[in-house]
Motif scaffolding. Structure first.
Motif, PDB file in Angstrom:
ATOM      1  N   LEU A 136     -36.771 -16.921  18.071  1.00 13.66           N
ATOM      2  CA  LEU A 136     -36.624 -16.480  19.459  1.00 13.66           C
ATOM      3  C   LEU A 136     -37.776 -15.586  19.908  1.00 13.66           C
ATOM      4  N   GLY A 137     -38.904 -15.661  19.230  1.00 15.73           N
ATOM      5  CA  GLY A 137     -40.037 -14.814  19.601  1.00 15.73           C
ATOM      6  C   GLY A 137     -39.713 -13.349  19.406  1.00 15.73           C
ATOM      7  N   GLY A 138     -39.930 -12.556  20.442  1.00 17.19           N
ATOM      8  CA  GLY A 138     -39.704 -11.124  20.357  1.00 17.19           C
ATOM      9  C   GLY A 138     -38.246 -10.719  20.245  1.00 17.19           C
ATOM     10  N   ARG A 139     -37.332 -11.688  20.347  1.00 14.07           N
ATOM     11  CA  ARG A 139     -35.891 -11.388  20.217  1.00 14.07           C
ATOM     12  C   ARG A 139     -35.359 -11.705  18.822  1.00 14.07           C
ATOM     13  N   GLY A 140     -36.248 -12.000  17.905  1.00 17.81           N
ATOM     14  CA  GLY A 140     -35.823 -12.262  16.532  1.00 17.81           C
ATOM     15  C   GLY A 140     -35.583 -13.729  16.266  1.00 17.81           C
ATOM     16  N   SER A 141     -34.530 -14.045  15.537  1.00 18.14           N
ATOM     17  CA  SER A 141     -34.196 -15.435  15.207  1.00 18.14           C
ATOM     18  C   SER A 141     -32.713 -15.531  14.885  1.00 18.14           C
ATOM     19  N   ILE A 142     -32.205 -16.746  14.879  1.00 16.19           N
ATOM     20  CA  ILE A 142     -30.801 -16.987  14.529  1.00 16.19           C
ATOM     21  C   ILE A 142     -30.759 -17.943  13.349  1.00 16.19           C
ATOM     22  N   LEU A 143     -30.045 -17.545  12.319  1.00 15.88           N
ATOM     23  CA  LEU A 143     -29.871 -18.347  11.113  1.00 15.88           C
ATOM     24  C   LEU A 143     -28.461 -18.923  11.089  1.00 15.88           C
ATOM     25  N   TYR A 144     -28.362 -20.229  10.881  1.00 16.25           N
ATOM     26  CA  TYR A 144     -27.067 -20.903  10.801  1.00 16.25           C
ATOM     27  C   TYR A 144     -26.881 -21.488   9.401  1.00 16.25           C
ATOM     28  N   PHE A 145     -25.750 -21.173   8.797  1.00 20.43           N
ATOM     29  CA  PHE A 145     -25.352 -21.847   7.556  1.00 20.43           C
ATOM     30  C   PHE A 145     -23.869 -21.568   7.317  1.00 20.43           C
ATOM     31  N   ASP A 146     -23.225 -22.466   6.588  1.00 19.34           N
ATOM     32  CA  ASP A 146     -21.787 -22.337   6.294  1.00 19.34           C
ATOM     33  C   ASP A 146     -20.966 -22.118   7.562  1.00 19.34           C
ATOM     34  N   ARG A 147     -21.334 -22.832   8.636  1.00 20.67           N
ATOM     35  CA  ARG A 147     -20.631 -22.789   9.921  1.00 20.67           C
ATOM     36  C   ARG A 147     -20.601 -21.380  10.519  1.00 20.67           C
ATOM     37  N   GLN A 148     -21.578 -20.573  10.190  1.00 18.67           N
ATOM     38  CA  GLN A 148     -21.697 -19.228  10.752  1.00 18.67           C
ATOM     39  C   GLN A 148     -23.115 -19.028  11.275  1.00 18.67           C
ATOM     40  N   SER A 149     -23.259 -18.094  12.204  1.00 18.07           N
ATOM     41  CA  SER A 149     -24.570 -17.749  12.724  1.00 18.07           C
ATOM     42  C   SER A 149     -24.856 -16.276  12.431  1.00 18.07           C
ATOM     43  N   HIS A 150     -26.112 -15.976  12.162  1.00 21.29           N
ATOM     44  CA  HIS A 150     -26.534 -14.623  11.840  1.00 21.29           C
ATOM     45  C   HIS A 150     -27.792 -14.316  12.657  1.00 21.29           C
ATOM     46  N   HIS A 151     -27.729 -13.266  13.467  1.00 15.89           N
ATOM     47  CA  HIS A 151     -28.915 -12.870  14.222  1.00 15.89           C
ATOM     48  C   HIS A 151     -29.822 -12.040  13.320  1.00 15.89           C
ATOM     49  N   ILE A 152     -31.070 -12.462  13.201  1.00 14.66           N
ATOM     50  CA  ILE A 152     -32.066 -11.727  12.421  1.00 14.66           C
ATOM     51  C   ILE A 152     -32.876 -10.892  13.405  1.00 14.66           C
ATOM     52  N   ALA A 153     -32.756  -9.585  13.293  1.00 14.75           N
ATOM     53  CA  ALA A 153     -33.422  -8.701  14.246  1.00 14.75           C
ATOM     54  C   ALA A 153     -34.936  -8.854  14.174  1.00 14.75           C
ATOM     55  N   PRO A 154     -35.607  -8.720  15.308  1.00 12.60           N
ATOM     56  CA  PRO A 154     -37.068  -8.825  15.301  1.00 12.60           C
ATOM     57  C   PRO A 154     -37.695  -7.624  14.606  1.00 12.60           C
ATOM     58  N   VAL A 155     -38.911  -7.796  14.152  1.00 11.27           N
ATOM     59  CA  VAL A 155     -39.674  -6.709  13.544  1.00 11.27           C
ATOM     60  C   VAL A 155     -40.716  -6.262  14.554  1.00 11.27           C
ATOM     61  N   SER A 156     -40.722  -4.973  14.861  1.00 13.24           N
ATOM     62  CA  SER A 156     -41.639  -4.476  15.883  1.00 13.24           C
ATOM     63  C   SER A 156     -43.087  -4.597  15.421  1.00 13.24           C
ATOM     64  N   ALA A 157     -43.954  -4.968  16.359  1.00  9.00           N
ATOM     65  CA  ALA A 157     -45.376  -5.102  16.073  1.00  9.00           C
ATOM     66  C   ALA A 157     -46.141  -5.051  17.380  1.00  9.00           C
ATOM     67  N   ARG A 158     -47.351  -4.570  17.326  1.00 14.02           N
ATOM     68  CA  ARG A 158     -48.222  -4.598  18.505  1.00 14.02           C
ATOM     69  C   ARG A 158     -48.775  -6.013  18.615  1.00 14.02           C
ATOM     70  N   ALA A 159     -48.290  -6.764  19.586  1.00 12.66           N
ATOM     71  CA  ALA A 159     -48.656  -8.179  19.691  1.00 12.66           C
ATOM     72  C   ALA A 159     -50.108  -8.316  20.147  1.00 12.66           C
ATOM     73  N   VAL A 160     -50.901  -8.980  19.331  1.00 10.81           N
ATOM     74  CA  VAL A 160     -52.298  -9.242  19.640  1.00 10.81           C
ATOM     75  C   VAL A 160     -52.533 -10.727  19.881  1.00 10.81           C
ATOM     76  N   ASP A 161     -51.967 -11.561  19.009  1.00 11.77           N
ATOM     77  CA  ASP A 161     -52.190 -13.005  19.099  1.00 11.77           C
ATOM     78  C   ASP A 161     -50.983 -13.720  18.500  1.00 11.77           C
ATOM     79  N   PRO A 162     -50.211 -14.469  19.307  1.00 14.80           N
ATOM     80  CA  PRO A 162     -49.018 -15.139  18.780  1.00 14.80           C
ATOM     81  C   PRO A 162     -49.313 -16.432  18.022  1.00 14.80           C
ATOM     82  N   THR A 163     -50.574 -16.874  18.022  1.00 19.85           N
ATOM     83  CA  THR A 163     -50.911 -18.139  17.365  1.00 19.85           C
ATOM     84  C   THR A 163     -50.575 -18.089  15.878  1.00 19.85           C
TER      85      THR A 163
END
Length: 304
Positions: free
Chosen positions: A209-236
């Motif tokens: 989810l970019g700056g909002r972290g990510s979502i992991l799905y397994f065993d019919r459950q979802s887990h939000h993975i919090a984003p890690v703060s960083a000074r964004a220079v280049d998203p490539t």
């Protein structure tokens, strides 16, 4: 594998809603750099920094010598890279504005040529299949399945290139899949499934989810993975580094939530630098950032 040419512009790349007709927009880049890129090269480079051995399987063109020398200096196995003298190595031109919006032009060059997995893949802990031509990916996944090699599939922008039946077969071949939000929507539409249903045939399914972290799905459950703060220079290349971090955790036997957290740290680390292979990846720094982000330690024994 590709050469990345990245330009940063201070204006906005977003067109207004009343824009009609052909786009004839000109920008002056405040920053520009060329770096080694492409999913295979980026992931191999990131894994090496995490003390993982990797074998790159890719096709390059007659201009690839500097890239291959760079990889050899990084102690990365290039024995399964195929050189084609009648074409150029893939090239990606990326224009990014200060808000993170991007325009991307990609010339596949040699990347459109099939590179078969080597027989030693049968002994690999994990194979990471990145975007290529539909025919190449189908052949690679089929061969890896025959070799009983666990597969992490990164469909990326090529999701739209597959028919629903092909997507279904590729998902059945996969153990893990990582996509971004836009790619996920294409998958749900093609498969007529929600993320929980789509993840049922997988050990793990991740939507970044970019700056909002990510979502992991397994065993019919979802887990939000919090984003890690960083000074964004280049998203490539952030998705490639996320995949490398997640793969590192999976290979080392970490639980999937922790593995995804390592992926998030790696993505943030890459975002804070210009270029994808222009900085040193050190496992002690990655684990230190993980502790600051998630509050618990990973030791040198974790993920080994």
């Amino acid at each position: 594998m590709a050469f990345d040419e990245v330009f940063t512009v201070e204006g906005s790349l977003r067109l207004t809603s009343d824009h009609l007709g052909p786009v004839r927009q000109s920008y002056v880049a405040s920053e520009a750099h060329t770096s080694f890129g492409g999913c295979a090269g980026n992931i191999g480079y990131a894994l090496t920094g995490l003390n993982r051995d990797s074998i790159l399987v890719a096709s390059v063109g007659r201009d690839a010598s500097p890239y291959l020398e760079h990889l050899l200096q990084c102690s990365i196995d290039v024995s399964s890279i195929i050189e084609h003298t009648d074409t150029l190595t893939a090239r990606c031109v990326v224009v990014t504005d200060l808000a993170g919006a991007q325009l991307v032009a990609f010339h596949p060059g040699a990347a459109g040529r099939y590179a078969p997995p080597p027989e030693i893949a049968a002994f690999a802990s994990l194979a990471i299949v990145a975007p290529s031509t539909t025919d190449s990916v189908i052949k690679q996944m089929s061969r890896l399945k025959q070799l009983n090699t666990p597969i992490l599939w990164l469909p990326a922008h090529s999701v739209a290139d597959y028919q629903s039946g092909q997507l279904q077969n590729l998902l059945k071949c996969s153990d893990y899949v990582i996509v971004n939000e836009a790619e996920a929507e294409l998958l749900y539409s093609a498969m007529r499934a929600n993320p929980i249903e789509l993840a049922e045939c997988l050990k793990g399914y991740i939507v970044t989810l970019g700056g909002r972290g990510s979502i992991l799905y397994f065993d019919r459950q979802s887990h939000h993975i919090a984003p890690v703060s960083a000074r964004a220079v280049d998203p490539t290349g952030c998705g490639d580094f996320y995949a490398a971090g997640f793969a590192h955790g999976v290979i080392g036997g970490l639980d999937l939530v922790t593995a995804a957290g390592v992926g998030s740290v790696m993505g943030a680390l890459n975002a804070s630098h210009a270029g994808t292979q222009t900085f040193e990846v050190r496992i002690d720094e990655v684990y230190s950032r993980f502790h600051r982000a998630y509050g618990y330690h990973l030791s040198s024994e974790d993920g080994v």
